[in-house]
Design a protein around this motif. Structure first.
Motif, PDB file in Angstrom:
ATOM      1  N   ARG A   1       1.013  -1.312  -0.035  1.00 25.54           N
ATOM      2  CA  ARG A   1      -0.068   0.097   0.047  1.00 25.54           C
ATOM      3  C   ARG A   1       0.838   1.283  -0.013  1.00 25.54           C
ATOM      4  O   ARG A   1       1.611   1.209   1.001  1.00 25.54           O
ATOM      5  N   VAL A   2       1.040   2.087  -0.985  1.00 25.75           N
ATOM      6  CA  VAL A   2       1.687   3.089  -1.062  1.00 25.75           C
ATOM      7  C   VAL A   2       1.057   4.634  -1.063  1.00 25.75           C
ATOM      8  O   VAL A   2       1.612   5.569  -0.951  1.00 25.75           O
ATOM      9  N   ALA A   3      -0.235   4.470  -1.086  1.00 22.02           N
ATOM     10  CA  ALA A   3      -1.031   5.676  -0.858  1.00 22.02           C
ATOM     11  C   ALA A   3      -2.560   5.285  -0.302  1.00 22.02           C
ATOM     12  O   ALA A   3      -3.092   4.522  -1.085  1.00 22.02           O
ATOM     13  N   THR A   4      -2.817   6.274   0.618  1.00 22.48           N
ATOM     14  CA  THR A   4      -4.242   6.036   1.097  1.00 22.48           C
ATOM     15  C   THR A   4      -4.856   7.495   1.121  1.00 22.48           C
ATOM     16  O   THR A   4      -4.401   8.249   1.871  1.00 22.48           O
ATOM     17  N   GLN A   5      -5.811   7.778   0.467  1.00 28.58           N
ATOM     18  CA  GLN A   5      -6.301   8.896   0.343  1.00 28.58           C
ATOM     19  C   GLN A   5      -8.006   8.957   0.575  1.00 28.58           C
ATOM     20  O   GLN A   5      -8.436   8.321   0.454  1.00 28.58           O
ATOM     21  N   THR A   6      -8.209  10.117   1.501  1.00 28.36           N
ATOM     22  CA  THR A   6      -9.511  10.292   1.860  1.00 28.36           C
ATOM     23  C   THR A   6      -9.945  11.818   1.365  1.00 28.36           C
ATOM     24  O   THR A   6     -10.353  12.478   2.430  1.00 28.36           O
TER      25      THR A   6
END
Lengths: 87, 1124
Positions: free
Chosen positions: B1030-1035
């Motif tokens: 997982r390299v990016a988690t955006q909300t």
């Protein structure tokens, strides 16, 4: 000490006479007035804008009366409290 | 009513002391009937420019002074005093004041005054020094209750006071340069700020025939503000209220003249003496009124003198010649038509520059740009300056404004007389070299850095408020965590409405101190908090600079002006922003490596900007490491947009912002571009303007052109109107003008209405095309390098780490591109990621063809600095002592700490010293990494490392054909690939040997997990399983208000993007934020030509699944064995 007293003022707002515990006292010299402060962080429940002066500052008077010196606190227009007496 | 001016006033820019902004003070002064007002901030002129500006606007006469600590010959403090500059003397008073302040900061001690616990930085000026500076009589010093004299008066020591005052009087002889400040805050008789003491000071002044001046030592506007001042005092003392001596009352406010007269009478008990006090004060005030243009250089742009630039002759002619002579270089093959266009445009720009008198400004910036080039540092101008042909021809900006259709008027026009802003991006690693070079080149009397003021906001306000109330640190931290999203001003409102603050809201109701906390945090809102160095600004002036601005140490070894960026324009100061951009460092690194390794000298700025291979590579959406377009959102946009030329990059960068994304500009643009919809130009006149964006208004330049075409007002006026669009107060004037003029030009009401709707909504959406084009250049250049020189480019990225992703992802991307990743090797690695050619080693009879071709390969050698816990000293030693003959040699000469030694062994950095080759299948050597580790443990077990015997030559056996002189232990097990990768992750956070996902390959294959690079080939709505890191988690905030989670995974073949809506989140949200290795199931969703994402249904922890799978495999084996 500390109870509310009744103070009569001159035309320029200076105490000339006051009543306390049934007795009347006359001011015999020009009163001295200053402004002292309170610890609002201990006393006040709110300090939002506009309320600052009344929780921070308090008017004080030292009166030379016919019975000695007294120090009065005048927190609001109608409140006068006797803080101490001395000679 | 007698005339009165407040001469001792601290604004909010008196740090942790003043409460009210200068603008508010000035407004109130006018309302009170004052005709002049002074600001005398503590320790500097921080509020001066804002004060002068406000005064000029309001018709108030400005006065400036400073409130400074003064020291005697022994360094003891004589107290704080006020120094006021006289005005109307061609700037003599202002210059003296600036010098005084600068000198006061030179003596700054670094230690905090431990006794008082205050933030005392030892700023102040020696009395003798001050006297020398005041010898010309163009300032006045006022001694007040805070001075040594005042203190003796309070103590009742009249004789001592007489003596002290004569000390002062003796030094400050110039008539009018010295006075006594009379202040009464109506405090208790006998205290420093009582009327009684004030009277004594008057008597003292009169006895010594020194002028007495009345002030109110103001630090806030109204009595209510005194409460805020209490909190600031607590912050300054670093103590809770009640634990230090607080201010005596709330009398230090900006009292109206009437009250000041009453004070004067109370103090003097003599009306005539009171009026005299007023009179003397008024006379001093009159002396101190400033004429900003004449005294402070107000509004007069200043640039370095010709001589400082090395120019002889008329600067405009020099500029003209320089620009013209560069035409051939920048337009080498131009046909007549283009040349004519260039000449015409150049002429227009030069006329404007001449009218504004800015020739020297351009020559200065060109000079700096050339200086940077001569230092061989990469630089590029950003911002609207890219729209100027003069800038292009002078080598300041890198994009051709004619080719990209950029407007000069967006950057500079006669409608605006302010100095334009030029920002230059440079290699971040070399930024400080450039500052020092600028200082050296123009001289320290012409150059300073500038400052910036941070404000009390959210968390910071809460912390200092909590400190004032004596709340515990962790209590404050807990609350501050919640506050950071709201401005302090709006906190009470937020408490009432935001559900996530519900808990805190109820605490506030119950706990009195919490209630106070909220109230005082709101009071602190947006007050100045800290001064610090502006991170990239440089002021370039003429030799009079230090007469116009005071300076103080910046902490970066160079002095900084006390003025901030908003003060530059009014003061006519030229500010250049030199911004460090890591991508520029990365690209410079790559270019240097290319030259070092292959000998090829590459001029990156001369590379053609239409390289098909580069755009093809961009279109794959594998844009990791490319400037500006590597984020998941940009990758999706790339997938839809499919840029083919440079201008497309400009447009894409400009579109990718909240405004256009919300404002529905992207969809119509893409539809028009891909032929899904016919572009709507609204009117044929607008077609040439909007053709490039298929009818969508995106750029400031579009708005300028539209306004000009439809009203005939010309481009310069049009830009002014565009600026006014953003101003809610001037907006209606623009509308009026537009409707009127467009009507007069016979545009139909429908057209006018539609265009106005677009223009009105435009202000938050638009982007300056010049800015976009300036950014598109490094975007293109980084993409070009990635396409044509991936090895060197990735080496640059690893070293300078410019983007949003962690290094391990860049490694994965490099591997995907086929870049050879060479592990850390103590004989080859340095503190940078260097490009290495693997050389053909010793002649071996069994040279296979595989070995032969890999011998010519280049790769990137990992840097020693990646090893966890390795010190700078260890790295330096290894580099200095390379190469090593064997492990013992390394141990002796590099002297690594035990842990470092072991870590290096675990990741194979010592393998080469044992003759172990990375290819793992060299049958010659029977040693394993386990053997290396055993040897390391032997060496680490030695209690004291033997001293190196330096005079004994190290025997070089390599030429004799021996494989090793050292005897290593043997028989230790080899490390499996999975173990290697695990050690690499533990010790370097990098999976160098192979992608961390590979060890799970058997399970992934069995499950049917596909590679992310296969997604684009699948049909819409295909059911898939993907896996990866997982390299990016955006909300991001969504219009619906519901939370949507976007996850990007890296699996070594590219990136996959998954979207989790409510339902999917409910199944696996704990995975989404905490787990590193993830498997996701879902359906593919095409978003564009090469855009595909996954509508996620569920997610799992990959490692957990693996453990379960291993058990299942074991069970299966057992079961099978049963039947054997």
């Amino acid at each position: 000490m500390g109870g509310n007293i009744q103070v009569s003022l001159s035309q320029n707002g200076e105490p000339v006479e006051f009543k306390w515990q049934g007795a009347s006292y006359r001011v015999v010299e020009k009163p001295v007035r200053w402004f002292s402060r309170r610890q609002w962080w201990v006393e006040a429940s709110r300090v939002q804008r506009g309320i600052g002066k009344e929780v921070l500052e308090v008017e004080m008077w030292r009166l030379h009366t016919n019975a000695g010196f007294v120090e009065l606190m005048h927190p609001t227009p109608n409140e006068w409290r006797l803080v101490r007496t001395y000679h | 009513m007698s005339n009165f001016t407040h001469l001792h006033v601290a604004s909010a820019f008196s740090g942790h002391y003043g409460v009210t902004r200068p603008e508010q003070m000035a407004e109130a002064a006018v309302a009170s009937g004052f005709s002049a007002l002074a600001i005398t901030d503590r320790d500097g002129l921080y509020g001066a420019v804002k004060h002068i500006g406000a005064c000029l606007q309001l018709g108030l006469a400005p006065i400036i002074g400073v409130d400074l600590n003064i020291f005697d010959d022994n360094g003891s403090s004589l107290g704080r005093c006020v120094i006021l500059a006289h005005g109307n003397n061609e700037g003599a008073g202002w210059a003296t004041l600036c010098k005084i302040v600068s000198v006061a900061h030179e003596r700054r001690a670094s230690a905090r005054n431990a006794k008082q616990g205050q933030r005392d930085k030892g700023i102040g000026i020696g009395r003798r020094t001050l006297a020398e500076l005041l010898a010309n009589g163009n300032c006045t010093l006022l001694l007040g209750p805070d001075s040594d004299v005042g203190r003796e008066v309070v103590a009742g020591n009249r004789v001592k006071a007489d003596e002290l005052i004569e000390n002062w009087h003796g030094l400050f002889k110039y008539p009018g340069s010295f006075g006594i400040e009379i202040v009464s805050h109506l405090t208790q008789p006998g205290t420093a700020f009582s009327s009684l003491q004030a009277r004594r000071m008057v008597e003292l002044a009169d006895a010594h025939k020194i002028p007495a001046v009345l002030t109110n030592a103001v630090r806030y506007l109204e009595p209510d503000d005194a409460l805020t001042a209490d909190v600031l005092d607590a912050a300054r003392h670093l103590e809770a209220l009640g634990l230090f001596e607080e201010q005596p009352n709330a009398q230090a406010w900006m009292k109206p003249a009437q009250k000041m007269l009453a004070l004067a009478i109370e103090i003097t008990e003599d009306r005539a003496r009171a009026l005299e006090l007023f009179d003397v004060t008024a006379k001093l005030a009159e002396h101190c009124r400033l004429d900003p243009p004449k005294d402070c250089g107000w509004g007069k742009p200043k640039t370095p003198e010709q001589s400082a630039l090395g120019i002889t002759g008329n600067p405009f002619e020099v500029l003209w010649r320089k620009a013209h002579s560069a035409i051939e270089h920048y337009y080498p093959n131009a046909n007549d038509k283009l040349l004519q266009q260039v000449q015409h445009r150049l002429g227009q720009e030069l006329i404007t520059i001449n009218k504004l008198g800015f020739a020297t400004y351009f020559l200065t910036v060109a000079d700096v740009a050339q200086m940077i080039r001569d230092m061989k540092i990469r630089s590029q101008a950003r911002g609207s300056g890219a729209g100027s042909l003069v800038n292009y021809l002078l080598g300041i900006s890198g994009v051709d404004p004619i080719e990209h259709d950029l407007l000069f008027e967006r950057f500079l026009s006669t409608e605006r007389s302010s100095l334009p802003d030029i920002d230059i991006d440079v290699e971040s690693a070399r930024r400080h070299d450039i500052y020092h070079a600028i200082f050296k080149r123009y001289g320290s009397q012409r150059v300073t850095l500038l400052s910036m003021q941070s404000k009390y906001q959210g968390r910071g306000a809460m912390r200092d408020s909590g400190l004032a109330l004596g709340l515990a640190d962790d209590e404050i931290d807990e609350i501050a965590k919640n506050m950071w999203r709201f401005s302090a001003r709006n906190f009470r409102g937020a408490l009432a409405t935001k559900p996530e603050l519900a808990n805190f809201a109820s605490v506030v109701e119950e706990d009195r101190r919490m209630n106070l906390l909220v109230d005082i945090t709101e009071r602190l809102d947006r007050l100045p908090r800290h001064i610090s160095m502006h991170p990239c600004g440089v002021i370039l002036g003429d030799a009079s600079l230090l007469n116009l601005t005071p300076v103080e140490p910046s902490g970066a070894g160079l002095p900084m002006s006390q003025f901030d960026k908003d003060d530059m324009d009014p003061m006519g100061m030229l500010k250049l922003d030199v911004l460090g951009v890591r991508m520029q460092s990365a690209m410079a690194y790559a270019v240097r490596e290319i030259e070092r390794v292959s000998g090829k000298v590459l001029d990156l700025d001369a590379v053609p900007r239409d390289d098909a291979a580069t755009f093809k590579a961009i279109r794959t959406t594998n844009t990791l490491g490319i400037f500006q377009i590597e984020s998941p959102g940009q990758r999706e946009l790339t997938g839809k947009h499919q840029p083919t030329k440079f201008n497309d990059l400009t447009i894409q960068i400009s579109l990718f912002r909240p405004g256009p994304m919300k404002g529905n500009m992207i969809a119509p643009y893409l539809d028009g571009r891909h032929g899904f919809a016919k572009p709507d130009f609204i009117h044929k006149d607008l077609e040439p303007i909007l053709r490039e964006t298929w009818g969508v208004v995106i750029f400031h330049e579009h708005v300028i052109r539209i306004l000009s075409v439809m009203t005939g007002c010309g481009l310069a006026k049009a830009d002014e109107m565009r600026r006014s669009l953003e101003n809610p107060r001037a907006n209606h004037l623009v509308q009026q003008f537009f409707r009127k003029e467009a009507s007069a030009r016979n545009y139909s009401p429908a057209v006018i209405e539609r265009v106005w709707q677009i223009l009105e909504g435009f202000s938050s959406f638009g982007f300056c095309k010049a800015h976009g084009a300036a950014f598109a250049l490094p975007t293109y250049q980084s993409a070009w390098l990635k396409t044509h020189y991936p090895v060197e480019f990735m080496a640059g990225l690893f070293t300078h780490d410019p983007g949003m992703y962690p290094r391990r992802l860049l490694l994965s991307e490099a591997r995907r591109l086929g870049v050879n990743l060479l592990p850390i090797d103590v004989n080859c690695s340095t503190d940078e990621y260097i490009v290495e050619k693997s050389s053909v080693e010793k002649r071996s009879v069994e040279k296979s063809s595989v070995e032969k071709s890999s011998a010519e390969k280049i790769g990137v050698r990992m840097a020693l600095t990646e090893v966890q816990g390795i010190s700078e000293a260890e790295v330096a030693r290894i580099i200095a002592e390379q190469p090593f003959v064997d492990i013992a040699d390394f141990y002796l000469r590099a002297k690594p700490a035990r842990r470092t030694m072991e870590r290096l062994a675990l990741i194979g950095a010592l393998d080469a010293l044992a003759g172990i080759k990375p290819s793992h299948d060299d049958a010659d050597v029977a040693l394993t990494r386990g053997d290396v580790l055993a040897r390391v443990r032997q060496l680490n077990a030695i209690k004291k490392r033997p001293a190196q015997i330096t005079d004994q030559p190290t025997l070089d056996f390599s030429g004799l054909g021996y494989s090793q002189t050292e005897q290593l232990p043997t028989g230790n097990p080899e490390m499996s690939m999975a173990e290697r990768v695990q050690h690499e992750l533990d010790i370097m956070h990098l999976d160098v040997s192979q992608h961390v996902l590979e060890q799970y390959r058997p399970m992934l294959d069995e499950m049917g997990v596909i590679n992310s690079n296969e997604l684009v080939g699948l049909r819409n709505k295909s059911e898939v399983l993907v896996a990866g890191v997982r390299v990016a988690t955006q909300t991001p905030p969504m219009r619906s208000g519901k939370r949507v989670v976007f996850i990007t995974l890296d699996d070594g073949t590219g990136c996959s993007d998954a979207t989790f809506f409510d339902e999917a989140q409910s199944r696996c949200s704990h995975i989404l934020f905490n787990t590193k290795l993830v498997i996701i199931s879902g359906k593919t969703r095409r978003t564009g030509v090469r855009g595909v994402s996954i509508m996620a249904e569920n997610a799992w922890d990959l490692k957990e699944l693996w453990n379960q799978w291993l058990v299942a495999v074991e069970d299966r084996k057992q079961t099978q064995n049963l039947y054997v």
